[in-house]
Design an enzyme around this catalytic site. Structure first.
Site, PDB file in Angstrom:
ATOM      1  N   HIS A  34       0.847  -1.173   0.063  1.00 10.71           N
ATOM      2  CA  HIS A  34      -0.022  -0.020   0.104  1.00 10.71           C
ATOM      3  C   HIS A  34       0.971   1.196   0.137  1.00 10.71           C
ATOM      4  O   HIS A  34       2.167   1.243  -0.154  1.00 10.71           O
ATOM      5  CB  HIS A  34      -0.630  -0.153   1.148  1.00 10.71           C
ATOM      6  CG  HIS A  34      -0.328   0.058   2.677  1.00 10.71           C
ATOM      7  ND1 HIS A  34      -0.203   1.265   3.056  1.00 10.71           N
ATOM      8  CD2 HIS A  34      -0.024  -0.821   3.303  1.00 10.71           C
ATOM      9  CE1 HIS A  34       0.663   0.763   4.310  1.00 10.71           C
ATOM     10  NE2 HIS A  34       0.794  -0.208   4.299  1.00 10.71           N
ATOM     11  N   ALA A  35       0.170   2.523   0.193  1.00 14.34           N
ATOM     12  CA  ALA A  35       1.078   3.390   0.075  1.00 14.34           C
ATOM     13  C   ALA A  35       2.359   3.658   0.613  1.00 14.34           C
ATOM     14  O   ALA A  35       3.361   4.125   0.122  1.00 14.34           O
ATOM     15  CB  ALA A  35       0.166   4.721   0.458  1.00 14.34           C
TER      16      ALA A  35
END
Lengths: 227, 258
Positions: free
Chosen positions: B189-190
């Protein structure tokens, strides 16, 4: 009769009145093909302009000289700060560019044309729009073309503004069958046809007010004549 | 140490501006990221005054940071009052009036033009890409280009994924490769994507993960690599083998989330 800063102030005050009257109509036009805030936004902006003009009038000494550009610059910065939608920077840039070419106490017919040309250039460059995309540029371009012709024929300032106002009004109506390719309405594609562009309509109001202000002397709305 | 390029994110919505700033800021803690949203009445819209105020505050903060960094080395007088050379502010806007109002602010105060640039980029992707690039200490032009390049991300991913199958077989030469399984529950994810892309940017080699450019945080996030997925890490150029080992180790360690 050349036009001065008092004309510019009457123009702006009359625009505020015209926008207030047409607020619901503009909002309804914008609801059909935009985000429905044009009338409210412009009304808020021009009411703020009137408030600042009142403040400036109260502070100004009787002998202080103002240029047309001084008034238009105040309109530009106020609209940019208070409108909140795209019409803020668009009209703001129009008035800002117009102010840059009108830093004089009086302007004659060719100078009025230059003001309109500068405004058009401001709207077109800020919005990156050209004629035929169903935007306020359609009304501004028609106004400039008509103003240039009227000035070229030796018309007075009133003649120039009258030609501009009539052409803008006609051009606004002319946006009805167009399909929008710029601005929020362009998201609608073909469904934007059949509706008048609210920015073109408000441009016609602005220029109609410019003509009316040139035809008339000080209005009762002007605090210095009411005092 | 504050990065020399800051971001100002201008949205019609105060919530959107705040959220985008939070998201971009999380991936680039050294970068000053400011969200500016909403109209003059607090509703949806754009406020020129708020944009001007934030731009001047951010420029002042950059100048302060430059003074603080320069002070020990050459004294405060040696530093520019307007910030570090190559520094400045990249602005992103979301829709019409945000962009138009930023442009109007730049026209009203021409002195801003030197240190403030407006990106033409998707709001979220551009902000994330710009923040990660700025975090590495890049200059104003590089950060701007990073934001602007994000618009090409979607096409790049499609091209990479369609080419993936055919290229996988022919890989070789001076390159190096390895596989690793995603271990942390949330996947790439980010935050992990930002860590990997920053690491790759530091390395000399050209690194891809499952065919996409591993120095691009956006492309890594778009892989959608969740826990348990096996990833192919490939590298070419100087230090290719070390780069692969380094990236594989990083992903295998689970980013502190396992």
């Amino acid at each position: 009769m050349a036009l001065d800063a008092d004309w510019a102030e009457r123009w702006v005050r009359r625009t505020a009145d015209a926008v207030a009257d047409a607020k619901d109509e503009l909002t309804e036009l914008d609801r059909q093909i935009g985000d429905g805030d044009h009338g409210e936004n412009l009304h808020r902006g021009f009411q703020a302009v009137v408030a600042r003009l009142d403040d400036a009038a109260a502070e100004r000494g009787t002998g202080d000289e103002r240029t047309v550009g001084d008034v238009l610059k105040l309109v530009a910065t106020t609209l940019m700060s208070t409108v909140g939608g795209a019409s803020g920077p668009l009209y703001g840039t129009a008035y800002l560019r117009a102010a840059k070419v009108s830093g004089r106490v009086q302007i004659d017919s060719p100078a009025v044309v230059a003001v309109l040309e500068a405004a058009l250039e401001g709207v077109a460059s800020r919005g990156k729009a050209t004629v035929g995309e169903k935007t306020m540029v359609d009304a501004w371009q028609a106004a400039v073309d008509a103003a240039e012709a009227a000035s070229g024929d030796g018309g007075s300032e009133v003649d120039v503004l009258q030609a501009a106002a009539e052409a803008a009004d006609k051009a606004a109506t002319g946006t009805i069958p167009m399909i929008a390719t710029k601005g929020r309405a362009s998201y609608l594609g073909e469904r934007s046809a059949g509706h008048e562009d609210p920015g073109a309509r408000s441009t016609a109001l602005v220029l109609g007010a410019a003509m009316a202000a040139a035809l008339s002397g000080p209005t009762p709305a002007d605090p210095r004549s009411a005092a | 140490m504050t990065a020399r390029v800051a971001l100002v994110l201008v949205s019609h919505s105060a919530d959107l501006a705040r959220g985008a700033a939070e998201l971009a800021g999380q991936m680039a803690p050294d970068v000053l990221v400011r969200g500016v949203g909403g109209g003059p009445d607090g509703g949806l819209g754009t406020s020129l005054d708020a944009i001007q105020k934030n731009l001047s505050e951010v420029l002042a903060a950059l100048a302060d940071a430059a003074l603080a960094d320069a002070a020990p080395a050459r004294g405060a007088l040696g530093s520019s009052a307007s910030g570090t050379p190559g520094g400045g502010v990249v602005v992103l806007g979301d829709l019409g009036s945000s962009v138009l109002t930023v442009e109007a602010a730049l026209e009203l105060d021409e002195s801003l033009a030197e240190r403030v640039v407006l990106a033409r980029a998707p709001f979220v992707e551009g902000a994330v890409a710009a923040a990660v690039t700025a975090h590495g200490g890049a200059d104003l032009d590089t950060v701007l280009e990073s934001a602007n390049a994000s618009v090409r991300m979607f096409a790049a991913i499609e091209a990479a994924q369609s080419a993936e199958a055919s290229e996988a077989a022919s890989a070789g030469g001076a390159g190096s490769s390895g596989t690793v399984t995603v271990r942390n529950p949330l996947g790439l994810h980010a935050r992990p994507a930002a860590l990997v892309s920053r690491k790759v940017a530091e390395l000399g080699a050209t690194v891809t993960i499952d065919g996409v450019d591993a120095s691009s945080v956006l492309q890594l996030m778009a892989l959608g690599a969740t826990q348990g997925r096996e990833l192919l890490v490939e590298a070419t150029g100087d230090g290719a083998a070390e780069a692969v080992a380094s990236v594989v180790a990083m992903i295998d360690a689970g980013f502190g989330e396992v």
